[in-house]
Design a protein around this motif. Structure first.
Motif, short mmCIF file in Angstrom:
data_model
loop_
_atom_site.label_atom_id
_atom_site.label_comp_id
_atom_site.label_asym_id
_atom_site.label_seq_id
_atom_site.Cartn_x
_atom_site.Cartn_y
_atom_site.Cartn_z
N VAL A 10 -4.56 -29.70 -10.94
CA VAL A 10 -3.61 -29.15 -11.47
C VAL A 10 -2.37 -30.69 -11.04
O VAL A 10 -2.83 -30.57 -10.03
CB VAL A 10 -3.11 -27.37 -11.67
N LYS A 11 -1.53 -30.83 -11.82
CA LYS A 11 0.05 -31.34 -11.15
C LYS A 11 0.70 -30.10 -11.00
O LYS A 11 0.63 -28.91 -11.71
CB LYS A 11 -0.07 -32.20 -12.38
N GLY A 12 1.38 -30.71 -9.58
CA GLY A 12 2.15 -29.62 -9.05
C GLY A 12 2.22 -30.04 -7.91
O GLY A 12 2.11 -30.99 -6.74
N GLY A 13 3.28 -28.63 -6.93
CA GLY A 13 3.28 -29.03 -5.22
C GLY A 13 2.26 -27.79 -4.47
O GLY A 13 2.37 -27.03 -5.52
N ILE A 14 2.27 -28.05 -3.45
CA ILE A 14 0.87 -27.16 -3.00
C ILE A 14 1.84 -25.85 -2.87
O ILE A 14 0.28 -25.06 -2.43
CB ILE A 14 0.13 -27.92 -1.41
N THR A 15 3.19 -26.33 -2.33
CA THR A 15 3.75 -24.68 -1.80
C THR A 15 3.03 -23.79 -2.67
O THR A 15 4.19 -22.35 -2.85
CB THR A 15 4.95 -24.89 -1.05
N GLN A 16 4.18 -23.85 -4.28
CA GLN A 16 4.27 -23.75 -5.16
C GLN A 16 2.91 -23.03 -6.45
O GLN A 16 2.08 -23.08 -6.93
CB GLN A 16 4.74 -24.48 -6.39
N GLN A 17 1.36 -21.98 -5.26
CA GLN A 17 0.94 -21.89 -6.29
C GLN A 17 0.81 -20.04 -5.44
O GLN A 17 -0.36 -19.42 -4.99
CB GLN A 17 -0.61 -22.29 -5.60
N PRO A 18 1.05 -18.91 -6.08
CA PRO A 18 1.38 -17.88 -6.16
C PRO A 18 -0.36 -17.37 -6.53
O PRO A 18 -0.48 -16.36 -6.02
CB PRO A 18 2.13 -17.35 -6.79
N ASP A 19 -0.73 -18.15 -7.08
CA ASP A 19 -2.22 -17.37 -7.63
C ASP A 19 -2.81 -17.27 -6.84
O ASP A 19 -4.67 -17.58 -6.86
CB ASP A 19 -2.52 -18.03 -8.66
N ILE A 20 -3.08 -18.21 -5.28
CA ILE A 20 -4.32 -18.41 -4.57
C ILE A 20 -3.31 -18.35 -3.35
O ILE A 20 -2.72 -17.66 -2.77
CB ILE A 20 -3.78 -20.37 -4.59
N MET A 21 -4.49 -17.78 -2.82
CA MET A 21 -5.28 -16.49 -1.77
C MET A 21 -4.76 -18.06 -0.33
O MET A 21 -3.86 -17.64 0.09
CB MET A 21 -6.54 -16.36 -1.56
N ALA A 22 -5.11 -19.22 -0.61
CA ALA A 22 -4.66 -19.93 0.51
C ALA A 22 -5.09 -21.35 0.84
O ALA A 22 -5.50 -21.62 -0.64
CB ALA A 22 -6.67 -20.26 2.34
N ILE A 23 -4.04 -22.13 1.22
CA ILE A 23 -3.49 -23.40 0.53
C ILE A 23 -4.29 -24.14 1.39
O ILE A 23 -4.10 -24.00 2.74
CB ILE A 23 -2.39 -23.39 0.19
N VAL A 24 -4.36 -25.65 1.62
CA VAL A 24 -4.80 -26.50 2.71
C VAL A 24 -3.65 -27.12 3.10
O VAL A 24 -2.98 -27.83 2.02
CB VAL A 24 -5.92 -27.30 2.16
N ASN A 25 -3.45 -27.34 4.38
CA ASN A 25 -2.70 -28.22 4.91
C ASN A 25 -3.43 -29.63 5.49
O ASN A 25 -4.04 -29.23 6.21
CB ASN A 25 -1.57 -27.27 6.29
N ALA A 26 -2.42 -30.85 4.50
CA ALA A 26 -3.69 -32.15 5.23
C ALA A 26 -2.92 -32.05 6.53
O ALA A 26 -1.48 -32.92 6.58
CB ALA A 26 -2.82 -33.25 4.06
N ALA A 27 -2.70 -31.80 7.76
CA ALA A 27 -2.05 -31.54 8.62
C ALA A 27 -2.28 -33.42 9.95
O ALA A 27 -3.23 -33.76 9.20
CB ALA A 27 -2.56 -30.96 9.36
N ASN A 28 -1.60 -32.71 10.30
CA ASN A 28 -1.58 -33.73 11.65
C ASN A 28 -1.94 -33.36 13.04
O ASN A 28 -2.37 -32.35 12.80
CB ASN A 28 -0.35 -34.71 11.84
N ALA A 29 -2.72 -33.71 13.87
CA ALA A 29 -3.51 -33.73 14.75
C ALA A 29 -2.57 -32.25 15.72
O ALA A 29 -3.42 -31.19 16.47
CB ALA A 29 -4.06 -34.75 16.16
N HIS A 30 -1.25 -32.31 15.86
CA HIS A 30 -1.07 -31.42 16.30
C HIS A 30 0.08 -30.36 15.68
O HIS A 30 0.84 -29.57 16.22
CB HIS A 30 0.73 -32.11 17.28
N LEU A 31 0.13 -30.40 14.70
CA LEU A 31 -0.40 -29.27 13.54
C LEU A 31 1.04 -29.41 13.66
O LEU A 31 2.06 -27.52 13.31
CB LEU A 31 -0.55 -28.25 13.64
N THR A 32 2.49 -30.24 13.73
CA THR A 32 3.50 -29.76 13.31
C THR A 32 4.17 -30.04 12.63
O THR A 32 3.04 -31.30 11.64
CB THR A 32 4.31 -30.46 14.42
N THR A 33 5.33 -30.30 12.24
CA THR A 33 5.75 -31.12 10.11
C THR A 33 5.51 -32.41 11.02
O THR A 33 6.01 -33.14 11.12
CB THR A 33 7.56 -30.08 10.53
#
Length: 173
Positions: A10-33
């Motif tokens: 789907v097209k959209g924003g990963i933070t706007q998926q209320p029907d989903i139990m877990a979202i995946v963060n494409a993180a950096n090594a230090h898990l920071t913003t």
């Protein structure tokens, strides 16, 4: 739908998926913003996510860790460090490990639905077509071992990226 697991893009924003139990963060090594997906997730989740991540970092390419989702409409965030294209070798193996490790964490935590961004395709420079093929191939290979996951959603920011995912999914349906 494959092996009783619904797979979609789907097209959209990963933070706007209320029907989903877990979202995946494409993180950096230090898990920071950071920028992109990591920045959006940390901004939406709030400072509690940053605090929980401090004890889990650093992680290596291909590794995944799980946290609460805090102010997001989900229960969990699974953070995965994708490879930097041209730097972390072998890129294809490390990217596949991301998807495998995320799904194994989801199973361990009895997560029924999960949303993935296009890992490593932004600032980390992985070509979208190749990354999409690796993502789908890896997930299809993991399907027989999934007991809890019933829904996998790829959430893409642009129409162009969505078109690539939909084309690749149609080829395996």
């Amino acid at each position: 739908m494959r092996n009783k697991v619904e797979i979609m893009a789907v097209k959209g924003g990963i933070t706007q998926q209320p029907d989903i139990m877990a979202i995946v963060n494409a993180a950096n090594a230090h898990l920071t913003t950071g920028g992109g997906v990591a920045g959006a997730i940390h901004h939406a989740a709030g400072n509690d996510l940053f605090r929980e991540c401090q004890d889990l970092a650093p992680i290596k390419p291909g590794e995944a860790v799980i946290t609460k989702a805090y102010n997001l409409p989900n229960d969990y965030v699974i953070h995965c460090l994708g490879p930097v294209y041209g730097k972390n070798k072998p890129e294809d193996v490390l990217l596949a490990k991301c998807y495998t490790n995320v799904l194994r964490l989801a199973e361990k935590n009895q997560i029924t639905s999960i949303a993935f961004p296009a890992i490593s395709t932004g600032a980390f420079g992985f070509p979208m077509e190749a990354a999409t093929g690796i993502a789908i191939k890896t997930i299809l290979a993991e399907l027989p071992s999934l007991k809890h996951v019933e829904k996998i959603k790829f959430v893409l920011f642009s129409q162009e990226d969505l078109d690539i995912y939909q084309k690749k999914l149609a080829e395996v349906q």
